[in-house]
Design an enzyme around this catalytic site. Structure first.
Site, PDB file in Angstrom:
ATOM      1  N   TYR A   1       0.849  -1.196   0.000  1.00 14.41           N
ATOM      2  CA  TYR A   1       0.000   0.000   0.000  1.00 14.41           C
ATOM      3  C   TYR A   1       0.881   1.241   0.000  1.00 14.41           C
ATOM      4  O   TYR A   1       1.777   1.371   0.836  1.00 14.41           O
ATOM      5  CB  TYR A   1      -0.898  -0.005   1.241  1.00 14.41           C
ATOM      6  CG  TYR A   1      -1.772   1.211   1.392  1.00 14.41           C
ATOM      7  CD1 TYR A   1      -2.858   1.424   0.533  1.00 14.41           C
ATOM      8  CD2 TYR A   1      -1.540   2.148   2.394  1.00 14.41           C
ATOM      9  CE1 TYR A   1      -3.676   2.535   0.683  1.00 14.41           C
ATOM     10  CE2 TYR A   1      -2.342   3.264   2.549  1.00 14.41           C
ATOM     11  CZ  TYR A   1      -3.411   3.452   1.690  1.00 14.41           C
ATOM     12  OH  TYR A   1      -4.212   4.559   1.826  1.00 14.41           O
TER      13      TYR A   1
ATOM     14  N   ASP B   1       9.280   2.553  -0.510  1.00 10.78           N
ATOM     15  CA  ASP B   1       8.284   3.184   0.340  1.00 10.78           C
ATOM     16  C   ASP B   1       8.614   2.799   1.777  1.00 10.78           C
ATOM     17  O   ASP B   1       8.290   1.708   2.232  1.00 10.78           O
ATOM     18  CB  ASP B   1       6.878   2.721  -0.045  1.00 10.78           C
ATOM     19  CG  ASP B   1       5.792   3.398   0.782  1.00 10.78           C
ATOM     20  OD1 ASP B   1       6.109   3.905   1.877  1.00 10.78           O
ATOM     21  OD2 ASP B   1       4.626   3.390   0.346  1.00 10.78           O
TER      22      ASP B   1
ATOM     23  N   LYS C   1       5.366   8.993   9.048  1.00 14.57           N
ATOM     24  CA  LYS C   1       5.119   8.434  10.376  1.00 14.57           C
ATOM     25  C   LYS C   1       6.148   8.823  11.433  1.00 14.57           C
ATOM     26  O   LYS C   1       6.034   9.869  12.055  1.00 14.57           O
ATOM     27  CB  LYS C   1       4.956   6.921  10.280  1.00 14.57           C
ATOM     28  CG  LYS C   1       3.727   6.508   9.463  1.00 14.57           C
ATOM     29  CD  LYS C   1       3.417   5.040   9.585  1.00 14.57           C
ATOM     30  CE  LYS C   1       2.255   4.644   8.694  1.00 14.57           C
ATOM     31  NZ  LYS C   1       0.955   5.191   9.101  1.00 14.57           N
TER      32      LYS C   1
END
Length: 425
Positions: free
Chosen positions: A142, A237, A265
Site C-alpha cells: 500500500y 516506500d 510516520k
C-alpha cells in the site's frame, strides 16, 4: 449507551462510515470503534474510562510512545512562535540535513504532509525523470490512496475487501503493473514485456500493509539490478519502516540503495508529515529548478518539523533500535510460548518492533498466502484481547508496533492475555 457508541452514532450522520480513515470503523472485526480520550506512553484511555495497552501506536508513528515529554516540550516551544507561515523556516533545513545524514541514498529531500503525498510525488518525479509512464508495484503493498497505486493494494483497501477502488479511471490503473511480492521471475518478465516503458518499481521493502511478511533472499537485490539494467528507478516506500527498523530504515538493513525513498510516520513525532528524497539529479527535476511540479501549503510545517526532530534525536540518544529489538524479542518469546501451549495453527512474524500474527499455518510470503488467514478467528482473538485491555489493530491486514514506552511488565501482561485468548479459540 456508552459515550463511544453515542459519538459513533453522531459521527455516522456527518462523516462517511463514521470515521476519517476506513480501518478505524472496526468492520473487519464485526465491531464498533471506541473513541479516545487521551494517550500517554504505551497506553490509551477511551472516553468511557477504559484503559488499554496500545500496540497500534498511531499506525507506527508513536515509536517513543504517546505524548513523550521531549516531543511535547518541542511543540510547546515552537507553538509560541506561530503554527505555520507558508514561508521557509530553519527547522526544515535541520530536518533535511538529518534525513540526508541518516539515509545515505538521499542526497536531497522535500517535505510534504503525508505518506500518500510522498509516494505520489515519487511516482510523478520518476515519470518526469525517465519520460516513461508505467509503474511496477506489488500485490498487497500500500502506497497511499493514489489513483494509479490503488491496484491490488493493502491496508484499509484490503481490509474492506476492495483492493481496487471505485473512482480510479481504467487508463490510470492500466499504467500500473501489479505483481506478486517475492516473485523475481515475473519482475524480469514484466521488464522484458514492457521494454523502455517502465519508469519505476515501487515497493515496501518490508511489506506491512497486508499483515507483515518479508522479502526472500535476493528479491530486493534483483529489483535493484533490474531497475539499473533497464533504466528504471527503484522507489522504496519506507513510510512505515523508515527510522523504525533501523536508523537508516530497511535500506540500511538490506544494504540496498534505492533511487527515491518515501518517508513519513516516525519522522513526524505524531504530527501529519511526509518526505521524499533521493539522488540529487532526480530531485533537481522538481520545480522550481525543474519541470516536475509539486507543492504544499503546510509542507515543512514548523510544528511537524519540531516534533519530528525531537523524536528522531531522542531515538539516537537512547539507542532506541537496540532497546526495541530487546523488547521485541521478549514479546516474540511470549507469543511463541502462548502459541505452543495452545497448539494453535498460527504464523507469527516479527522484525525489530514490528509484528503480525496470521491465523494460518503459513508460510506467509505474499498477499495470496496472507489472505489464507482465518478472519473470523482473528476477529474473535481481537475482541478477546480488547476485553482484557490489550489493543491490537482491528484488522488482520495491519502490522502491530512496539514502542520504547512499553515496559517489560506490560509485555508480560500482554503475554498472559495472549495465552488466555489462544486457549479460548
Amino acid at each position: 449507551m456508552t459515550k463511544s457508541s453515542d459519538l459513533f452514532s453522531r459521527a455516522q450522520k456527518r462523516i462517511p462510515g463514521g470515521v476519517n480513515s476506513p480501518v478505524r470503523a472496526f468492520r473487519n472485526v464485526d465491531g464498533e470503534p471506541f473513541f479516545i480520550d487521551r494517550a500517554v506512553g504505551s497506553k490509551i484511555w477511551d472516553v468511557d474510562g477504559r484503559e488499554y495497552i496500545d500496540y497500534v501506536g498511531s499506525w507506527g508513528a508513536a515509536i517513543l510512545g504517546h505524548a513523550p515529554k521531549i516531543v511535547s516540550d518541542a511543540l510547546t516551544e515552537v507553538a509560541r512562535r506561530g503554527f505555520t507561515s507558508g514561508i521557509p523556516n530553519p527547522l526544515e533545513v535541520e530536518m533535511a540535513e538529518l534525513i540526508c545524514e541518516w539515509v545515505p541514498s538521499i542526497k536531497k529531500v522535500r517535505m510534504v504532509s503525508s505518506g500518500t503525498e510522498a509516494a505520489m510525488s515519487c511516482i510523478r518525479l520518476a515519470r518526469g525523470f525517465t519520460g516513461r509512464d508505467k509503474i511496477i508495484k506489488f500485490d498487497g503493498c500500500y502506497h497511499g490512496h493514489v489513483d494509479a497505486l490503488l491496484v491490488k493494494a493493502g491496508s484499509g483497501a484490503l481490509t474492506h475487501g476492495q483492493p481496487d477502488s471505485a473512482g480510479v479511471p481504467k487508463d490510470f490503473a492500466g499504467l500500473t503493473i501489479s505483481l506478486p511480492f517475492n516473485d523475481v521471475e515475473l519482475v524480469r518478465k514484466a521488464f522484458r514485456d514492457n521494454e523502455q516503458q517502465i519508469a519505476a518499481v515501487i515497493v515496501e521493502p518490508i511489506p506491512a500493509n497486508a499483515g507483515l511478511y518479508f522479502p526472500k533472499e535476493n528479491f530486493l537485490e534483483t529489483l535493484r539490478d533490474e531497475c539499473s539494467k533497464h533504466g528504471a528507478l527503484l522507489i522504496f516506500d519506507e513510510v512505515i519502516t523508515g527510522f523504525r527498523v533501523a536508523r537508516g530504515g530497511a535500506q540500511q538493513l538490506f544494504g540496498i540503495k534505492p533511487d527515491l525513498t518515501a518517508l513519513g510516520k516516525v519522522m513526524g513525532g505524531g504530527l501529519p508529515v511526509g518526505a521524499f528524497g533521493g539522488r540529487a539529479e532526480i530531485m533537481d527535476q522538481l520545480s522550481p529548478d525543474g519541470p516536475v511540479y509539486q507543492a504544499g501549503t503546510l509542507s515543512g510545517n514548523p510544528l511537524a518539523m519540531a516534533a519530528g526532530l525531537a523524536q528522531l534525536r531522542e531515538l539516537e540518544r537512547i539507542d532506541a533500535w537496540n532497546l526495541l529489538e530487546k523488547t521485541g524479542a521478549q514479546f516474540e518469546a511470549l507469543v511463541r510460548d502462548a502459541i505452543a501451549r495452545a497448539r494453535a495453527n498460527l504464523t507469527f512474524h516479527r522484525r525489530s518492533s514490528m509484528f503480525c500474527l496470521f491465523f494460518t499455518g503459513g508460510p506467509v510470503v505474499d498477499l495470496a498466502t496472507a489472505r489464507t488467514s482465518d478472519l473470523k478467528m482473528f476477529g474473535k482473538f481481537f475482541h478477546g484481547c480488547l476485553q482484557h485491555g490489550i489493543y491490537f489493530a482491528p484488522s488482520q491486514f495491519e502490522t502491530g508496533f512496539i514502542s520504547t514506552a512499553h515496559s517489560a511488565e506490560e509485555i508480560e501482561q500482554t503475554g498472559a492475555v495472549l495465552r488466555q485468548a489462544f486457549a479460548s479459540l
